[in-house]
Design a protein around this motif. Sequence first.
Motif, PDB file in Angstrom:
ATOM      1  N   SER A 148     -15.719  71.808  27.777  1.00 10.57           N
ATOM      2  CA  SER A 148     -15.901  72.885  26.801  1.00 10.57           C
ATOM      3  C   SER A 148     -17.256  73.543  26.965  1.00 10.57           C
ATOM      4  O   SER A 148     -17.381  74.777  26.988  1.00 10.57           O
ATOM      5  N   ASN A 149     -18.307  72.733  27.086  1.00 14.99           N
ATOM      6  CA  ASN A 149     -19.658  73.291  27.186  1.00 14.99           C
ATOM      7  C   ASN A 149     -19.935  73.888  28.563  1.00 14.99           C
ATOM      8  O   ASN A 149     -20.724  74.842  28.671  1.00 14.99           O
ATOM      9  N   GLU A 150     -19.272  73.391  29.597  1.00 16.78           N
ATOM     10  CA  GLU A 150     -19.375  74.039  30.912  1.00 16.78           C
ATOM     11  C   GLU A 150     -18.762  75.427  30.871  1.00 16.78           C
ATOM     12  O   GLU A 150     -19.313  76.387  31.434  1.00 16.78           O
ATOM     13  N   ALA A 151     -17.616  75.563  30.191  1.00 18.95           N
ATOM     14  CA  ALA A 151     -16.969  76.869  30.063  1.00 18.95           C
ATOM     15  C   ALA A 151     -17.852  77.833  29.271  1.00 18.95           C
ATOM     16  O   ALA A 151     -17.934  79.026  29.594  1.00 18.95           O
ATOM     17  N   ILE A 152     -18.523  77.319  28.231  1.00 12.18           N
ATOM     18  CA  ILE A 152     -19.430  78.159  27.435  1.00 12.18           C
ATOM     19  C   ILE A 152     -20.549  78.694  28.312  1.00 12.18           C
ATOM     20  O   ILE A 152     -20.924  79.877  28.221  1.00 12.18           O
ATOM     21  N   LEU A 153     -21.094  77.862  29.190  1.00 16.00           N
ATOM     22  CA  LEU A 153     -22.165  78.295  30.093  1.00 16.00           C
ATOM     23  C   LEU A 153     -21.698  79.367  31.065  1.00 16.00           C
ATOM     24  O   LEU A 153     -22.507  80.174  31.546  1.00 16.00           O
ATOM     25  N   GLU A 154     -20.410  79.391  31.356  1.00 13.09           N
ATOM     26  CA  GLU A 154     -19.860  80.401  32.275  1.00 13.09           C
ATOM     27  C   GLU A 154     -19.728  81.772  31.617  1.00 13.09           C
ATOM     28  O   GLU A 154     -19.454  82.762  32.300  1.00 13.09           O
ATOM     29  N   CYS A 155     -19.894  81.820  30.283  1.00 17.64           N
ATOM     30  CA  CYS A 155     -19.881  83.096  29.542  1.00 17.64           C
ATOM     31  C   CYS A 155     -18.643  83.935  29.858  1.00 17.64           C
ATOM     32  O   CYS A 155     -18.728  85.126  30.177  1.00 17.64           O
ATOM     33  N   ARG A 156     -17.486  83.315  29.725  1.00 20.28           N
ATOM     34  CA  ARG A 156     -16.238  84.035  30.009  1.00 20.28           C
ATOM     35  C   ARG A 156     -15.886  84.986  28.866  1.00 20.28           C
ATOM     36  O   ARG A 156     -16.027  84.632  27.697  1.00 20.28           O
ATOM     37  N   PRO A 157     -15.415  86.186  29.166  1.00 15.43           N
ATOM     38  CA  PRO A 157     -15.003  87.126  28.122  1.00 15.43           C
ATOM     39  C   PRO A 157     -13.821  86.575  27.320  1.00 15.43           C
ATOM     40  O   PRO A 157     -12.959  85.865  27.850  1.00 15.43           O
ATOM     41  N   MET A 158     -13.805  86.915  26.029  1.00 14.70           N
ATOM     42  CA  MET A 158     -12.688  86.567  25.145  1.00 14.70           C
ATOM     43  C   MET A 158     -12.247  87.866  24.485  1.00 14.70           C
ATOM     44  O   MET A 158     -12.987  88.421  23.654  1.00 14.70           O
ATOM     45  N   THR A 159     -11.083  88.343  24.842  1.00 18.74           N
ATOM     46  CA  THR A 159     -10.677  89.690  24.431  1.00 18.74           C
ATOM     47  C   THR A 159      -9.281  89.707  23.820  1.00 18.74           C
ATOM     48  O   THR A 159      -8.390  88.974  24.249  1.00 18.74           O
ATOM     49  N   PRO A 160      -9.082  90.573  22.802  1.00 18.83           N
ATOM     50  CA  PRO A 160      -7.751  90.746  22.225  1.00 18.83           C
ATOM     51  C   PRO A 160      -7.023  91.925  22.874  1.00 18.83           C
ATOM     52  O   PRO A 160      -7.647  92.872  23.350  1.00 18.83           O
ATOM     53  N   VAL A 204     -15.083  85.597  18.922  1.00 18.65           N
ATOM     54  CA  VAL A 204     -16.241  86.054  19.681  1.00 18.65           C
ATOM     55  C   VAL A 204     -15.748  86.866  20.870  1.00 18.65           C
ATOM     56  O   VAL A 204     -14.614  86.694  21.332  1.00 18.65           O
ATOM     57  N   SER A 205     -16.595  87.757  21.367  1.00 20.67           N
ATOM     58  CA  SER A 205     -16.202  88.588  22.517  1.00 20.67           C
ATOM     59  C   SER A 205     -16.467  87.892  23.838  1.00 20.67           C
ATOM     60  O   SER A 205     -15.954  88.307  24.883  1.00 20.67           O
ATOM     61  N   ASN A 206     -17.261  86.841  23.778  1.00 21.04           N
ATOM     62  CA  ASN A 206     -17.589  86.072  24.976  1.00 21.04           C
ATOM     63  C   ASN A 206     -17.828  84.638  24.521  1.00 21.04           C
ATOM     64  O   ASN A 206     -18.561  84.413  23.555  1.00 21.04           O
ATOM     65  N   ILE A 207     -17.227  83.677  25.199  1.00 16.35           N
ATOM     66  CA  ILE A 207     -17.348  82.301  24.701  1.00 16.35           C
ATOM     67  C   ILE A 207     -18.773  81.760  24.830  1.00 16.35           C
ATOM     68  O   ILE A 207     -19.087  80.704  24.271  1.00 16.35           O
ATOM     69  N   GLY A 208     -19.652  82.519  25.516  1.00 12.63           N
ATOM     70  CA  GLY A 208     -21.064  82.160  25.496  1.00 12.63           C
ATOM     71  C   GLY A 208     -21.635  82.242  24.090  1.00 12.63           C
ATOM     72  O   GLY A 208     -22.614  81.572  23.773  1.00 12.63           O
ATOM     73  N   HIS A 209     -20.995  83.060  23.225  1.00 13.80           N
ATOM     74  CA  HIS A 209     -21.455  83.191  21.847  1.00 13.80           C
ATOM     75  C   HIS A 209     -21.122  81.960  21.008  1.00 13.80           C
ATOM     76  O   HIS A 209     -21.548  81.868  19.856  1.00 13.80           O
ATOM     77  N   LEU A 210     -20.366  81.027  21.580  1.00 10.05           N
ATOM     78  CA  LEU A 210     -20.109  79.766  20.869  1.00 10.05           C
ATOM     79  C   LEU A 210     -21.348  78.866  20.875  1.00 10.05           C
ATOM     80  O   LEU A 210     -21.426  77.934  20.067  1.00 10.05           O
ATOM     81  N   GLN A 211     -22.260  79.115  21.780  1.00  5.90           N
ATOM     82  CA  GLN A 211     -23.513  78.357  21.907  1.00  5.90           C
ATOM     83  C   GLN A 211     -23.279  76.925  22.377  1.00  5.90           C
ATOM     84  O   GLN A 211     -23.816  76.494  23.384  1.00  5.90           O
ATOM     85  N   ALA A 212     -22.497  76.161  21.636  1.00  7.38           N
ATOM     86  CA  ALA A 212     -22.234  74.765  22.003  1.00  7.38           C
ATOM     87  C   ALA A 212     -21.078  74.244  21.173  1.00  7.38           C
ATOM     88  O   ALA A 212     -20.784  74.762  20.089  1.00  7.38           O
TER      89      ALA A 212
END
Length: 392
Positions: A148-160, A204-212
């Motif tokens: 989960s946290n590796e994916a967050i570091l990849e900052c993948r877009p999350m779009t509707p 969120v628009s990017n899973i990087g915004h999940l922080q952790a």
Amino acid sequence: MFACQRNSYAKTLTTIVKSCEAVKFDGADAFEVILEDTVLFPEGGGQPDDRGTIGGVPVKRVTRRGAIAVHITDQKLDVGAEVEIAVDWNRRFDNMQQHSGQHLITALAVNKWNYHTTSWNLGESKSFLELDCKLLPTDQINELERLSNEAILECRPMTPRLVAAGSEELEQIRSRGLPADHVGPVRVVEIKGIDSNMCCGTHVSNIGHLQAIKLLHTESKRGHTLLYYVAGQRALNLLQRCVDTERQLTRLLSCGPEDHPQFVDRLLKSQRTTSKTIKNQLLEIAELLVARHLAEKPPKPVLSLHREDGDMSFMNALASGLEGADVLLFVTCGPEKGPGPFLVAGPADRVAAVGPKVAKLLDGKGGGRGARYQGKANSFVKRAEAEELLQQ
């Protein structure tokens, strides 16, 4: 889609009041407001509804009625008026982080082990998702958190995006089903390269915004596993609470954090030993009290005593020591003014006659049969009156 679904980061919106009807909400007078559009999300997809204001008027609740968002306020708004809606951003962004975190955890669990999420709950302090596996071993929990946290570091877009209802594409997209009153295209939320899922919530628009993401613990439920987690700011808040607790323990125990477990373990062992010693001493005291009372010639008809550090074992030891003697025992334990346990013991006919009366005087409840009547007293203020009753 509502404005909040088109852009989950929109904090305000200027729109028009279409209707405002008087209703009852939680037993009080309120108004049901419908707008041309809204940035306040109505509950759905497991996500709670937003809070905010319409023209400065607080919104108490937002629900969905088909394709319409219904806002509940305690003040009337003029139909046709232009108003500004403002969302409670802290609540909204927290919901976005927890909901988007759930999507990510769910997708990784199904992709890695084929564990499907059957339900989820966004709680006030922590959330959980229900996985269709009987057990989630520690090594899998650790790996799921790492992924989960590796994916967050990849900052993948999350779009509707919208997909036509009944289309072949929609059949391939993960879903737990649509509401019975759904009409029109279906909103799909994608995490690039990881997940595609039907959902009406704000994200969120990017899973990087999940922080952790921090996975906390699991519980078993009817053959499934509840996996608790926190995401984003909640993870930071949890870390801060842990740091604060660590500092307090360091001060109280006068040792470093690395020694806390061993120090507390020693304290608990010492406490257990001390408790056992005190218990044995109380039993010896009970024996001595009985012996001293019976040594009187003749013994007084009533033995009444109160002991703050006593317990049921102490009281029962007194009663057992007086079995067969023509003595009525009245003993209470706990704080001087209560609450605490009480016991009346002695000849069965006398116990049956006075036991309930004692319970009433002590503002408590009790029961028993034969030679003992015991219960829990809420107050010992009238203890002297209870003792006088026994002396009669």
